[in-house]
Design a protein around this motif. Structure first.
Motif, PDB file in Angstrom:
ATOM      1  N   ALA A   1       2.489   4.895  -4.619  1.00  0.00           N
ATOM      2  CA  ALA A   1       1.637   3.820  -4.094  1.00  0.00           C
ATOM      3  C   ALA A   1       1.890   2.512  -4.850  1.00  0.00           C
ATOM      4  N   ARG A   2       2.138   2.627  -6.149  1.00  0.00           N
ATOM      5  CA  ARG A   2       2.448   1.411  -6.917  1.00  0.00           C
ATOM      6  C   ARG A   2       3.753   0.784  -6.412  1.00  0.00           C
ATOM      7  N   ILE A   3       4.741   1.648  -6.140  1.00  0.00           N
ATOM      8  CA  ILE A   3       6.029   1.134  -5.647  1.00  0.00           C
ATOM      9  C   ILE A   3       5.827   0.487  -4.272  1.00  0.00           C
ATOM     10  N   ALA A   4       5.039   1.145  -3.412  1.00  0.00           N
ATOM     11  CA  ALA A   4       4.808   0.596  -2.067  1.00  0.00           C
ATOM     12  C   ALA A   4       4.081  -0.746  -2.165  1.00  0.00           C
ATOM     13  N   ALA A   5       3.112  -0.847  -3.076  1.00  0.00           N
ATOM     14  CA  ALA A   5       2.369  -2.106  -3.230  1.00  0.00           C
ATOM     15  C   ALA A   5       3.317  -3.207  -3.698  1.00  0.00           C
TER      16      ALA A   5
ATOM     17  N   ASP B   1      -2.062 -12.658  -8.024  1.00  0.00           N
ATOM     18  CA  ASP B   1      -3.521 -12.771  -8.223  1.00  0.00           C
ATOM     19  C   ASP B   1      -4.264 -12.476  -6.924  1.00  0.00           C
ATOM     20  N   ARG B   2      -3.808 -13.120  -5.851  1.00  0.00           N
ATOM     21  CA  ARG B   2      -4.495 -12.978  -4.550  1.00  0.00           C
ATOM     22  C   ARG B   2      -4.446 -11.521  -4.090  1.00  0.00           C
ATOM     23  N   TYR B   3      -3.298 -10.911  -4.250  1.00  0.00           N
ATOM     24  CA  TYR B   3      -3.098  -9.539  -3.791  1.00  0.00           C
ATOM     25  C   TYR B   3      -4.113  -8.606  -4.447  1.00  0.00           C
ATOM     26  N   PHE B   4      -4.304  -8.795  -5.749  1.00  0.00           N
ATOM     27  CA  PHE B   4      -5.214  -7.879  -6.454  1.00  0.00           C
ATOM     28  C   PHE B   4      -6.684  -8.251  -6.273  1.00  0.00           C
ATOM     29  N   ARG B   5      -6.945  -9.531  -6.014  1.00  0.00           N
ATOM     30  CA  ARG B   5      -8.349  -9.884  -5.717  1.00  0.00           C
ATOM     31  C   ARG B   5      -8.815  -9.167  -4.454  1.00  0.00           C
ATOM     32  N   ALA B   6      -7.874  -8.982  -3.518  1.00  0.00           N
ATOM     33  CA  ALA B   6      -8.222  -8.314  -2.252  1.00  0.00           C
ATOM     34  C   ALA B   6      -8.203  -6.786  -2.395  1.00  0.00           C
ATOM     35  N   ARG B   7      -7.826  -6.287  -3.562  1.00  0.00           N
ATOM     36  CA  ARG B   7      -7.733  -4.828  -3.764  1.00  0.00           C
ATOM     37  C   ARG B   7      -8.420  -4.467  -5.077  1.00  0.00           C
ATOM     38  N   ARG B   8      -9.725  -4.617  -5.083  1.00  0.00           N
ATOM     39  CA  ARG B   8     -10.502  -4.426  -6.317  1.00  0.00           C
ATOM     40  C   ARG B   8     -10.402  -2.991  -6.835  1.00  0.00           C
TER      41      ARG B   8
ATOM     42  N   ALA C   1      -7.795  -1.363  -7.326  1.00  0.00           N
ATOM     43  CA  ALA C   1      -6.645  -1.181  -8.221  1.00  0.00           C
ATOM     44  C   ALA C   1      -7.086  -1.448  -9.666  1.00  0.00           C
ATOM     45  N   GLY C   2      -6.755  -0.548 -10.575  1.00  0.00           N
ATOM     46  CA  GLY C   2      -7.157  -0.697 -11.976  1.00  0.00           C
ATOM     47  C   GLY C   2      -6.191  -1.599 -12.733  1.00  0.00           C
ATOM     48  N   LYS C   3      -6.530  -1.819 -14.017  1.00  0.00           N
ATOM     49  CA  LYS C   3      -5.700  -2.695 -14.857  1.00  0.00           C
ATOM     50  C   LYS C   3      -4.273  -2.165 -14.971  1.00  0.00           C
ATOM     51  N   GLY C   4      -4.167  -0.829 -15.135  1.00  0.00           N
ATOM     52  CA  GLY C   4      -2.856  -0.204 -15.282  1.00  0.00           C
ATOM     53  C   GLY C   4      -2.034  -0.350 -14.006  1.00  0.00           C
ATOM     54  N   ASP C   5      -2.705  -0.200 -12.853  1.00  0.00           N
ATOM     55  CA  ASP C   5      -2.004  -0.356 -11.565  1.00  0.00           C
ATOM     56  C   ASP C   5      -1.447  -1.776 -11.454  1.00  0.00           C
ATOM     57  N   ARG C   6      -2.336  -2.704 -11.763  1.00  0.00           N
ATOM     58  CA  ARG C   6      -1.968  -4.112 -11.631  1.00  0.00           C
ATOM     59  C   ARG C   6      -0.771  -4.439 -12.529  1.00  0.00           C
TER      60      ARG C   6
END
Ligand SMILES: C[S@@+](CC[C@H](N)C(=O)[O-])C[C@H]1O[C@@H](n2cnc3c(N)ncnc32)[C@H](O)[C@@H]1O
Length: 427
Positions: A5-9, A29-36, A38-43
């Motif tokens: 999933a990380r690779i797909a993101a 930034d925008r991508y992760f704001r829309a995907r709350r 996702a954790g710090k490690g994912d980001r």
């Protein structure tokens, strides 16, 4: 998020970035704001894949034989190169299940197989991620130090602050920042510099908003300091742009004398207004647009003229990785002739016995020493001063200097890549 999933993101994000004109970090930034969710490690993992794919764009193209790799191939190669996945795992991570990427096609499989072969012994420009045509220029500048400097160039740029000595001493600024919980230390070479550990957000701090410190790479600080501006002098900042160096000059002059900030486009100078106001020097710094009338009226009026010339920005590759790939030899040659022309104009403003300081954030000698040598050939009334002695006088520190100037780099002394040459007009 699972690895697939990380690779797909990351693939999705890179495709978005490539399709738009916006800066890559805004997308992240925008991508992760829309995907709350996702954790710090994912980001961190997704951002690392995307940045690796961007920074290594050209070398991934060569390693995979894909020319310009598609976002899928680029991110899968980045997953391999960063160690997120082994070669044999890529196929199974791309199984199209859940949030994983769709299965590999034959062309992608061949590209990733080629990566395994090519990655065994890549040429220098692939190892260090820059356009192949720049290899001779970097070899000329660095010789045996090429690998060491390019390794440093691959790192993250540090966060440096310049203390506004009009408002606070460095000791007090260090104490205030420490009081805010920041890890800080005095810069090694700049007597007005502070290095901050980590990626702090400084915008909200009073010390920044009230102009006691300004974000500025240590190399930039040194360029302003090497003008050795003194209170009461007349100084012209010929390529003032957004005013970073002008701020340092105004502080060194203690707001006494005359500081004229010039640019070929007055529009560029408007960006310095909030910085000048924050630093408390807005009433001190004069602004002007370069014109024939101005060059005539101000000829011979200045104790020192700084030319912080437009350049290829090759010293800032840590901050602007795309420039590793989009600089070619024609551009370097065009810039070198522009730099020579700007120096010719700026020299008119220097009084007899005054100083002309030439600086770039390029590491190419073609934009640095060669430009200075060409200028000296055309202007026998100017000469280079002892560069190492001038550096020591301005900073209290010693560095290795060449006959025509001082070249700083991310390996030694650890600044952005800068070149500074201090010239003097005969009395
Ligand atoms: C490296 S930037 C200056 C950065 C600035 N000194 C600072 O510290 O923030 C180069 C500047 O040179 C200006 N410039 C470009 N061509 C010029 C020319 N022919 N004469 C004078 N300035 C020029 C650009 O507009 C740009 O603002």
């Amino acid at each position: 998020m699972q690895r697939g999933a990380r690779i797909a993101a990351a693939i999705e994000l890179l495709a978005e970035i490539e399709a738009s004109q916006d800066a890559a970090d805004r997308h992240v930034d925008r991508y992760f704001r829309a995907r709350r969710y996702a954790g710090k490690g994912d980001r961190a993992a997704v951002a690392n894949l995307v940045w690796t794919a961007i920074r290594r764009r050209g070398s991934i193209g060569w390693l995979t034989g894909a020319g310009t790799a598609s976002p899928r191939v680029a991110i899968l190669a980045a997953a391999r190169l960063t160690g997120l996945a082994e070669a044999a795992e890529l196929e199974s991570l791309c199984d199209g299940q859940g949030h994983s990427p769709a299965p590999l096609d034959d062309a992608e499989r061949a590209a990733l197989a080629r990566l395994e072969v090519q990655a065994a012994d890549p040429p220098g420009w692939v190892r260090h991620d820059h356009a192949a045509v720049l290899a001779p220029l970097l070899a000329r500048r660095y010789g045996e130090r090429y690998d060491a400097v390019m390794a440093a160039m691959a790192g993250r740029a540090p966060l440096d602050l310049r203390v506004n000595t009009l408002k606070v001493s460095r000791e007090k600024a260090l104490a205030e920042l420490e009081g805010q919980g920041l890890m800080v230390s005095p810069s090694l070479l700049s007597p007005v510099g502070i290095r901050v550990e980590g990626r702090e957000r400084l915008g909200q701090l009073a010390i920044f908003a009230e102009g006691r410190v300004e974000i500025q790479d240590e190399g930039s600080q040194l360029v302003a300091l090497l003008c050795a501006a003194r209170p009461g002098e007349a100084i012209a900042d010929f390529c003032a742009g957004a005013g970073g160096k002008a701020l340092g000059l105004a502080a060194a002059m203690q707001k006494k004398g005359r500081l004229l900030a010039l640019d070929v486009e007055a529009r560029r100078l408007t960006r310095m207004a909030p910085r000048l106001a924050r630093a408390g020097v807005d009433k001190f710094v004069e602004q002007g647009e370069i014109s024939l009338e101005l060059l005539t009226a101000e000829a011979g009026q200045f104790d020192c003229v700084l030319v912080d010339a437009p350049c290829s920005l090759s010293g800032t590759w840590r901050r602007n990785p795309a420039n590793r790939w989009n600089t070619d030899l024609d551009r370097v040659a065009d810039l070198a002739s522009l730099q020579g022309r700007i120096l010719d104009q700026a020299a008119r403003l220097v009084r007899p016995g005054g100083r002309l300081v030439y600086a770039t954030c390029s590491v190419f000698m073609e934009e640095d020493e060669d430009v200075v040598a060409g200028f000296l050939d055309r202007h026998p009334g100017f000469a280079v001063v002892d560069q190492a002695a001038a550096f020591e006088a301005a900073t209290g520190q010693t560095v290795k200097a060449g006959a025509l100037g001082i070249a700083l780099d991310p390996a030694q002394p650890g600044t952005d890549g800068f070149f500074v040459s201090i010239l003097a007009r005969n009395p």
